[in-house]
Design an enzyme around this catalytic site. Structure first.
Site, PDB file in Angstrom:
ATOM      1  N   HIS A 102     -11.008  -5.011   9.907  1.00  0.00           N
ATOM      2  CA  HIS A 102     -11.743  -4.726   9.002  1.00  0.00           C
ATOM      3  C   HIS A 102     -12.961  -3.659   8.938  1.00  0.00           C
ATOM      4  O   HIS A 102     -13.558  -2.846   7.942  1.00  0.00           O
ATOM      5  CB  HIS A 102     -12.238  -5.755   7.951  1.00  0.00           C
ATOM      6  CG  HIS A 102     -11.173  -6.389   7.168  1.00  0.00           C
ATOM      7  ND1 HIS A 102     -10.673  -7.759   8.176  1.00  0.00           N
ATOM      8  CD2 HIS A 102     -11.014  -6.599   6.025  1.00  0.00           C
ATOM      9  CE1 HIS A 102      -9.456  -8.290   7.026  1.00  0.00           C
ATOM     10  NE2 HIS A 102      -9.770  -7.400   6.213  1.00  0.00           N
TER      11      HIS A 102
ATOM     12  N   GLU B  39       0.831  -1.383  -0.089  1.00  0.00           N
ATOM     13  CA  GLU B  39       0.128   0.198  -0.129  1.00  0.00           C
ATOM     14  C   GLU B  39       0.758   1.044  -0.127  1.00  0.00           C
ATOM     15  O   GLU B  39       0.883   2.339  -0.707  1.00  0.00           O
ATOM     16  CB  GLU B  39      -1.114   0.260   1.320  1.00  0.00           C
ATOM     17  CG  GLU B  39      -2.088  -0.709   1.026  1.00  0.00           C
ATOM     18  CD  GLU B  39      -1.607  -1.975   1.167  1.00  0.00           C
ATOM     19  OE1 GLU B  39      -0.679  -2.993   1.807  1.00  0.00           O
ATOM     20  OE2 GLU B  39      -2.608  -3.062   1.298  1.00  0.00           O
TER      21      GLU B  39
END
Lengths: 408, 422
Positions: free
Chosen positions: A213, A144
């Site tokens: 998440h 990322e």
């Protein structure tokens, strides 16, 4: 461009020139709160400045979404085939916006994990890689920080990348690049380089996805100078905000919500672009201003049904622009209702609600009849168990109770 | 074979000792990973004594023969020399100005590493990009940013290349494609990868067929242990991006010796692990660096992908002007000082009759004047006024939002005055 809509159901539709009828407002402030405290109503005279389109960039009035979409969203199946426009789901609306922009400008590209051949973890980029090629819809390795940085470098050299975080939480790994390069580079280079990236992805609390998440990163990113943040909540504003974010020369973080991807709505066939900095009037009202965004909008609208039955008239505004706040729409509402409730999914500490409370207190303190109430998620890592998860976020009964307390 | 051989610290100085004449030890970089790995292992297995005698023979050879196969023409040589002198004199002036209180904060000087900057950047076109770290003054100068602009930036004046907003660690130039200037190590490498990606994108998607722009990413030995470095090596090799990763291995990351921080100190070896050639070059010798650079840049331009080049170099000063530089061994410093790239190159130019003492002196004088002029210019330039505070935060200032009165906040006169609260 002008977009005039007929609101469905009971919602009032306002014209697109977006000026609140002065007379209407002043009269309504004289109306007492239903059944309670009639003696305490204060008449505000002449304090509300009406908009004048003349001195604003880009004629913002043209693009203000003015119809109340409450009932539209609550009954998606009720939309009839005879109305103009086409029906689609939120993730399809995002894709439509993205595709239109990619068609329009060859420099627009997408990069992220599984955006290409897989079509995106929530299918937002489905079908784009076969159409535009593997370089324009780039499947990145799991890195990322580096691919966000790569997007930033590409933006500096003239491309307009959309960087997808498979889950917003993963962007924590890209914080270095987002804060230092995305936010600061335009400034530290003395304005020589611009970073027209869009960083987007699904976030928020889903259905038992577990703590990592289910993060709400709005609060973490909001302090970064130099970026803009928007949150979409309906297919209509998802497409419009996606297009606006891509066209903007600023770095924009577009927050989507995992549970909203399958919302259905009828959106116009004609091209439209929304304004990144504006809030959306969802349901005009008189008694209390409820400020919300993303998924909580739906909890608020659900609570609004209960409240209307109990005789309240809440005004619901989807703030949409998390940074910067649209102080005009928010301010006008507060000047009308004098009571504010903020309902958000962000954490309590240092969240969007906290900033909004501060901004409102600073700017509209005189107009408030009661302290600002802010309902946020608990400061708790989102539990896995369904019952616990439910209590982590704000639920409609809490919203009803809060309004009742505010309007006492 | 020696692939898995552990390199003991004491063997490294031996490698470093090969101060061969540039022609004598030709670049081993032949564009092929396999050949490279094999050749280098083979070289290491020769005993040091043997190696030195081989070198000695070559050096004497060169002295006898006339110079028909020089690595630079006179023009190129003078250009490179001037660039190296500019780098050195400029940095020395920075030190002076810092101690006189004209510049502040963290200033990282490049003395001793000029061969890397001049060796690489002088081969680039204007459209090629350079990405650096906080030790970026000389990279900016080599790429063509005027000394005046850099000095003003260091003084924090509006005439600086970044309007005084960046400072020593953030040198940017859109005109010369200097993409920074980054304070955190490693964070420039993805940006460089993105610039290389854009070059490939322009060629393949936007169909600008002749776009062969390359990007150079400069960083140090400390950065070579950082995740972003490895992630970008992977992506660059995967997509065959036109980028060259240049490691300026000066053996020290502030006070941390490279050998104490790295499990395998030979950074060039990390290239082949990701599928790109890894080259080690003597970074104190500008001609050797230039040869390797030519090959690497050529590879990138032809679309053959990235290269990792490890330049063994040394910084004569401390990490920054605030660093007392107490940890480094004075012997080590002396050894490298004797290999000063400028002195070496000057010697080469004179011995090979590419330039005379007088010509070189003239260049040095010219550079002295340029640098002094830049200081004068910076001194006389105005400091930023308050109105500059809120400019450049957003490319589109509507990003500041809509104020309570319905107008965009950037239309508020307090914004242009710099007194608005954002």
């Amino acid at each position: 461009m002008a977009s005039i809509f007929q609101g469905f159901g009971a919602a009032t539709s306002l014209s697109s020139s977006a000026s609140f009828d002065t007379k209407k407002l002043q009269f309504s402030s004289l109306r007492s709160l239903s059944g309670k405290r009639a003696s305490c109503v204060v008449v505000r005279s002449g304090g509300v400045k009406m908009d004048s389109d003349s001195n604003r960039i880009g004629g913002r009035g043209d693009q203000l979404v003015t119809n109340a979409v409450a009932t539209k969203v609550d009954n998606p199946a009720a939309s009839t085939a005879s109305k103009p426009g086409h029906e689609l789901l939120l993730f399809e609306a995002l894709r439509e916006g993205l595709e239109e922009e990619m068609e329009r400008d060859a420099r627009v590209c997408v990069m992220g994990e599984d955006v290409g051949h897989y079509g995106g973890s929530y299918k937002v980029t489905k079908g784009l890689a076969p159409k535009y090629g593997d370089l324009r819809v780039l499947d990145t390795p799991i890195a990322e920080n580096s691919f966000t940085g790569m997007g930033i470098g590409a933006a500096m050299m003239g491309l307009r990348p959309i960087i997808e975080g498979m889950n917003m939480g993963f962007l924590l790994l890209a914080f270095n690049q987002i804060s230092n390069n995305c936010g600061m580079l335009h400034y530290t280079s003395g304005g020589q380089f611009k970073i027209p990236v869009v960083i987007r992805g699904p976030g928020g609390v889903g259905r038992q996805l577990g703590a990592e998440h289910s993060q709400r990163l709005e609060s973490y990113f909001q302090s970064i100078p130099g970026i803009q943040m928007v949150a979409c909540s309906t297919p209509y504003n998802a497409k419009g905000l996606m297009k606006a974010a891509i066209r903007s020369d600023n770095p924009v973080i577009l927050f989507e919500h995992v549970l909203l991807y399958n919302l259905k709505e009828r959106i116009p066939d004609e091209e439209y672009v929304l304004n990144l900095e504006e809030a959306e009037m969802v349901r005009p009202g008189e008694h209390v201003t409820i400020l919300t965004y993303s998924r909580m909008r739906y909890h608020v609208m659900q609570a609004a049904k209960t409240l209307v039955n109990k005789g309240y008239d809440p005004e619901v505004i989807d703030i949409r622009s998390l940074k910067p706040f649209d102080l005009y729409t928010i301010g006008n509402s507060i000047k009308k209702t004098h009571r504010v409730l903020i309902v958000e999914e962000c954490m309590r500490t240092g969240g969007i609600g906290a900033s909004l409370t501060a901004a409102i207190t600073e700017n509209f303190h005189d107009y408030l009849d009661a302290p600002i109430m802010c309902l946020s998620s608990q400061d708790v890592p989102t539990p896995y168990a369904g019952t616990l998860e439910e209590w982590t976020v704000v639920q409609p009964p809490q919203i009803v109770a809060a309004v009742e307390q505010l309007c006492r | 074979m020696g692939f898995a051989r552990v390199i003991h610290p004491h063997t490294l100085p031996l490698l470093a000792d090969t101060r061969a004449n540039p022609i004598a030890t030709p670049s081993l970089f032949l564009g092929s990973t396999r050949t490279l790995r094999h050749t280098l292992t083979h070289t290491r297995s020769i005993s040091s004594a043997q190696r030195r005698s081989v070198v000695a023979a070559k050096v004497s050879d060169v002295k006898l023969k006339p110079t028909t196969n020089l690595l630079v023409t006179k023009e190129e040589g003078l250009e490179v020399y001037e660039d190296m002198i500019l780098g050195r004199v400029f940095e020395d002036m920075c030190a002076q100005m810092y101690y006189r209180g004209k510049m502040f904060g963290f200033v990282h000087l490049y003395n001793g590493q000029e061969a890397v900057s001049s060796g690489f950047i002088k081969l680039l076109k204007k459209e090629d990009s350079v990405v650096s770290t906080y030790r970026d003054h000389v990279h900016a100068l080599s790429k063509g940013v005027p000394a005046r602009a850099v000095m003003s930036e260091l003084f924090g004046k509006t005439t600086g290349c970044c309007r005084g907003q960046g400072g020593s660690m953030h040198m940017f130039s859109a005109e010369h494609n200097v993409l920074g200037g980054f304070a955190f190590i490693g964070e420039g490498i993805p940006v460089a990868t993105g610039a290389a990606f854009t070059s490939k994108y322009k060629r393949e998607v936007l169909k600008e067929a002749d776009c062969d722009h390359v990007t150079l990413a400069f960083f140090g030995d400390g950065t070579a242990n950082n995740g972003q470095f490895f992630e970008c090596l992977n992506m660059a090799a995967l997509w065959k991006l036109p980028i060259i990763f240049v490691v300026e291995n000066n053996l020290w990351a502030i006070g941390m010796s490279h050998l104490r921080a790295t499990s395998d100190p030979e950074i060039w070896k990390k290239g082949p692990a990701f599928g790109m050639p890894g080259v080690h070059v003597d970074g104190m010798d500008v001609l050797k660096v230039r040869e390797v650079a030519k090959e690497a840049i050529g590879r990138a331009r032809r679309g053959e992908g990235p290269t990792l080049v490890e330049c063994e170099t040394y910084r004569f000063r401390g990490h920054s002007l605030a660093d007392p530089d107490e940890l480094r061994d004075p012997d080590e410093k002396a050894r490298y000082a004797a290999r000063d790239p400028i002195t070496q190159f000057k010697k080469y130019l004179i011995e090979n009759k590419l330039a005379s003492e007088a010509e070189l002196k003239a260049i040095e004088k010219k550079i002295d004047e340029v640098v002094e002029d830049s200081v004068e210019f910076a001194d006389e330039s105005p400091a930023p006024s308050r109105s500059q505070l809120l400019e450049n935060v957003f490319a589109d200032p509507r990003g500041f939002g809509i104020g309570p009165d319905g107008r965009y906040r950037c239309e508020d006169p307090k914004f242009t005055e710099g007194t608005a609260q954002v």
